[in-house]
Scaffold this active site. Structure first.
Site, mmCIF file in Angstrom:
data_model
loop_
_atom_site.group_PDB
_atom_site.id
_atom_site.type_symbol
_atom_site.label_atom_id
_atom_site.label_comp_id
_atom_site.label_asym_id
_atom_site.label_seq_id
_atom_site.Cartn_x
_atom_site.Cartn_y
_atom_site.Cartn_z
ATOM 1 C CG ASP A 98 5.223 -5.800 7.654
ATOM 2 O OD1 ASP A 98 4.862 -7.024 8.250
ATOM 3 O OD2 ASP A 98 5.771 -4.591 8.974
ATOM 4 C CG ASP A 122 5.216 -1.047 1.423
ATOM 5 O OD1 ASP A 122 5.936 -0.391 2.675
ATOM 6 O OD2 ASP A 122 4.334 -1.581 1.457
ATOM 7 C CG ASP A 171 8.099 -0.140 5.759
ATOM 8 O OD1 ASP A 171 7.332 -0.140 6.965
ATOM 9 O OD2 ASP A 171 7.629 -0.623 5.566
#
Length: 262
Positions: free
Chosen positions: A26, A202, A24
């Site tokens: 961001d 996240d 991922d």
């Protein structure tokens, strides 16, 4: 390998296998910023990604809610496999891009309705992705319920769309599209096929990716706090950078060992 789902102190160690890496962006490779356009990946991290991609024979992909065009800009000069908009667009290792589009009338009508509504809530931001929309409220938390209600009403009015909640954002995207499906598609094609998948993310948007990796006895890593399907934890973005550096060192040592044995 011992699972460490409830500890933030232990790094998952990778050694002895061929891995396919999925990241991922961001909140994982890049620190969260107040506005999406302010996000960046540090140059040294991009260099590490390039090295990791080379060590894994190109089996490394970015898997993000951002469009591929933005991912290319953030990760330049690295240019490789990527899944954008949670998998609504996906670029294979051979450069071929698969893209799911909304009907033009749906995209236009929904965009105008969302723009008009969110213009009434200062601090909110509408991000138009073509086949999806991200409704940001990080700088206007007082409008969280307004934004969520707007998104829910929009999905009810336009069949074939689904909600994807995230950190201070809710996205409207084509139904049936998620990061887990994107990772599964990658894993059926070279250079990913036959390898052990590793996915680091996240957010809530990454949970289906964790599930897809767990089904393949891979390594799923959650960044930050909160309940998760991931087997491992890293505290924050800085911890991701430390893990990346350590993983590169281990894989390089492993490659040297194999060459020596040969």
């Amino acid at each position: 390998m011992t699972q460490a789902a409830d500890t933030h102190a232990r790094y998952p160690t990778l050694e002895g296998k061929q891995y396919a890496f999925f990241f991922d962006v961001d909140g994982t490779l890049a620190a969260i910023q107040s506005r999406p356009e302010a996000v960046f990946i540090p140059e040294q991290v991009i260099a590490q990604l390039q090295k990791l991609s080379a060590l894994s024979q190109g089996a490394l992909a970015l898997v993000s809610g951002r469009p591929i065009e933005q991912l290319d800009a953030l990760a330049a000069p690295w240019h490789g496999p990527a899944a954008g908009v949670h998998g609504a667009e996906r670029r294979n290792a051979d450069g071929h891009v698969h893209r799911i589009s909304l009907p033009i009338e749906v995209e236009q009508n929904l965009r105008m309705e969302l723009q008009d509504a969110m213009a009434c809530w200062p601090g909110t931001q509408l991000e138009v992705k073509g086949m999806a929309f991200a409704l940001h409220y990080r700088q206007a938390m007082q409008h969280e319920q307004d934004v969520l209600r707007l998104a829910e009403q929009s999905v009810k009015r336009f069949p074939g769309l689904a909600l994807q909640p995230g950190k201070c954002v809710v996205e409207i995207k084509p139904a049936g599209i998620d990061k887990g499906a994107a990772i599964s598609d990658f894993m059926q094609q070279p250079p990913f096929a036959g390898r052990t998948p590793v996915f680091i993310g996240d957010d809530l948007t990454d949970e289906k990716g964790f599930l897809a990796v767990n089904e393949r006895q891979g390594v799923s890593i959650k960044v930050g706090e909160g309940s998760s399907q991931a087997d491992y934890r890293l505290n924050d973005v800085d911890a991701v950078y430390g893990w990346l550096e350590r993983t590169l060192l281990l894989l390089e040592q492993d490659n040297v060992g194999k060459e020596f044995r040969l």
